[in-house]
Design a protein around this motif. Structure first.
Motif, mmCIF file in Angstrom:
data_model
loop_
_atom_site.group_PDB
_atom_site.id
_atom_site.type_symbol
_atom_site.label_atom_id
_atom_site.label_comp_id
_atom_site.label_asym_id
_atom_site.label_seq_id
_atom_site.Cartn_x
_atom_site.Cartn_y
_atom_site.Cartn_z
ATOM 1 N N ALA A 232 0.832 -1.201 0.000
ATOM 2 C CA ALA A 232 0.000 0.000 0.000
ATOM 3 C C ALA A 232 0.869 1.255 0.000
ATOM 4 O O ALA A 232 0.593 2.211 -0.715
ATOM 5 C CB ALA A 232 -0.923 0.009 1.215
ATOM 6 N N ALA A 233 1.925 1.247 0.796
ATOM 7 C CA ALA A 233 2.800 2.417 0.879
ATOM 8 C C ALA A 233 3.596 2.610 -0.394
ATOM 9 O O ALA A 233 3.972 3.721 -0.738
ATOM 10 C CB ALA A 233 3.752 2.277 2.063
ATOM 11 N N SER A 234 3.852 1.515 -1.105
ATOM 12 C CA SER A 234 4.711 1.635 -2.276
ATOM 13 C C SER A 234 3.946 1.723 -3.590
ATOM 14 O O SER A 234 4.557 1.771 -4.644
ATOM 15 C CB SER A 234 5.670 0.446 -2.324
ATOM 16 N N ALA A 235 2.627 1.746 -3.539
ATOM 17 C CA ALA A 235 1.850 1.821 -4.767
ATOM 18 C C ALA A 235 2.223 3.087 -5.530
ATOM 19 O O ALA A 235 2.083 4.189 -5.034
ATOM 20 C CB ALA A 235 0.360 1.813 -4.447
ATOM 21 N N GLY A 236 2.742 2.910 -6.719
ATOM 22 C CA GLY A 236 3.127 4.049 -7.535
ATOM 23 C C GLY A 236 4.484 4.630 -7.197
ATOM 24 O O GLY A 236 4.938 5.540 -7.871
ATOM 25 N N ALA A 237 5.122 4.122 -6.176
ATOM 26 C CA ALA A 237 6.433 4.645 -5.795
ATOM 27 C C ALA A 237 7.507 4.043 -6.683
ATOM 28 O O ALA A 237 7.398 2.905 -7.119
ATOM 29 C CB ALA A 237 6.723 4.328 -4.333
ATOM 30 N N PRO A 238 8.558 4.816 -6.941
ATOM 31 C CA PRO A 238 9.657 4.283 -7.745
ATOM 32 C C PRO A 238 10.463 3.269 -6.935
ATOM 33 O O PRO A 238 10.284 3.142 -5.730
ATOM 34 C CB PRO A 238 10.491 5.525 -8.038
ATOM 35 N N GLU B 40 7.346 5.363 1.827
ATOM 36 C CA GLU B 40 6.336 6.096 2.601
ATOM 37 C C GLU B 40 6.518 7.602 2.389
ATOM 38 O O GLU B 40 5.552 8.332 2.189
ATOM 39 C CB GLU B 40 6.444 5.747 4.080
ATOM 40 N N GLY B 41 7.757 8.067 2.425
ATOM 41 C CA GLY B 41 8.044 9.477 2.167
ATOM 42 C C GLY B 41 7.607 9.897 0.782
ATOM 43 O O GLY B 41 7.061 10.991 0.585
ATOM 44 N N TYR B 42 7.839 9.032 -0.193
ATOM 45 C CA TYR B 42 7.422 9.319 -1.565
ATOM 46 C C TYR B 42 5.909 9.539 -1.635
ATOM 47 O O TYR B 42 5.444 10.522 -2.217
ATOM 48 C CB TYR B 42 7.826 8.166 -2.493
ATOM 49 N N ALA B 43 5.151 8.635 -1.038
ATOM 50 C CA ALA B 43 3.687 8.730 -1.083
ATOM 51 C C ALA B 43 3.204 10.013 -0.407
ATOM 52 O O ALA B 43 2.332 10.714 -0.935
ATOM 53 C CB ALA B 43 3.064 7.507 -0.417
ATOM 54 N N PHE C 253 13.395 8.799 4.394
ATOM 55 C CA PHE C 253 12.067 9.383 4.280
ATOM 56 C C PHE C 253 12.136 10.695 3.500
ATOM 57 O O PHE C 253 11.343 10.929 2.590
ATOM 58 C CB PHE C 253 11.462 9.628 5.667
ATOM 59 N N SER C 254 13.109 11.536 3.831
ATOM 60 C CA SER C 254 13.206 12.847 3.174
ATOM 61 C C SER C 254 13.553 12.712 1.692
ATOM 62 O O SER C 254 13.040 13.456 0.868
ATOM 63 C CB SER C 254 14.207 13.753 3.885
ATOM 64 N N LYS C 255 14.403 11.749 1.353
ATOM 65 C CA LYS C 255 14.732 11.531 -0.066
ATOM 66 C C LYS C 255 13.493 11.079 -0.842
ATOM 67 O O LYS C 255 13.241 11.545 -1.956
ATOM 68 C CB LYS C 255 15.843 10.492 -0.203
ATOM 69 N N GLU D 159 11.098 14.116 -1.167
ATOM 70 C CA GLU D 159 11.527 15.064 -2.203
ATOM 71 C C GLU D 159 11.162 14.557 -3.596
ATOM 72 O O GLU D 159 10.650 15.306 -4.418
ATOM 73 C CB GLU D 159 13.045 15.293 -2.119
ATOM 74 N N GLN D 160 11.436 13.278 -3.839
ATOM 75 C CA GLN D 160 11.134 12.723 -5.155
ATOM 76 C C GLN D 160 9.624 12.686 -5.392
ATOM 77 O O GLN D 160 9.137 13.020 -6.477
ATOM 78 C CB GLN D 160 11.733 11.327 -5.295
ATOM 79 N N GLY D 161 8.863 12.291 -4.393
ATOM 80 C CA GLY D 161 7.405 12.253 -4.524
ATOM 81 C C GLY D 161 6.816 13.638 -4.740
ATOM 82 O O GLY D 161 5.904 13.818 -5.551
ATOM 83 N N TRP D 162 7.354 14.625 -4.033
ATOM 84 C CA TRP D 162 6.848 15.999 -4.177
ATOM 85 C C TRP D 162 7.115 16.513 -5.586
ATOM 86 O O TRP D 162 6.237 17.096 -6.222
ATOM 87 C CB TRP D 162 7.494 16.903 -3.118
#
Length: 87
Positions: A18-24, A40-43, A72-74, A77-80
């Motif tokens: 669930a946390a990684s859905a769509g995450a790179p 999780e940070g990406y989402a 988390f911060s990396k 940043e990528q998700g944002w």
């Protein structure tokens, strides 16, 4: 005891997917725990960007263990950035 173990493994797998859905994919140098926080940070970062919130992962400091703040911060940043690019 086996039932509890199986239930725990299933719950962890569901949370992880669930946390990684769509995450790179995580960076190659990241361990398994850091990867979970990265995703999780990406989402969260993507959600913030879509909601027109500022790029500030610190507002979610309760969402990560301080040992994994960098991961988390990396991810954030990528998700944002990805969330802004899709607008």
């Amino acid at each position: 005891m086996k039932t509890r173990s199986i239930a725990f493994v299933l719950a962890a797998a569901l949370f992880s997917s669930a946390a990684s859905a769509g995450a790179p994919s995580c960076p190659a140098d990241m361990d398994k725990n850091s990867c979970v926080y990265f995703k999780e940070g990406y989402a969260v970062g993507k959600d913030d960007a879509v909601a027109d919130l500022s790029n500030a992962y610190q507002r979610h400091e309760d969402a990560f263990d301080s040992r994994f703040e960098s991961a988390f911060s990396k991810g954030y940043e990528q998700g944002w950035k990805d969330g802004k690019a899709k607008k």
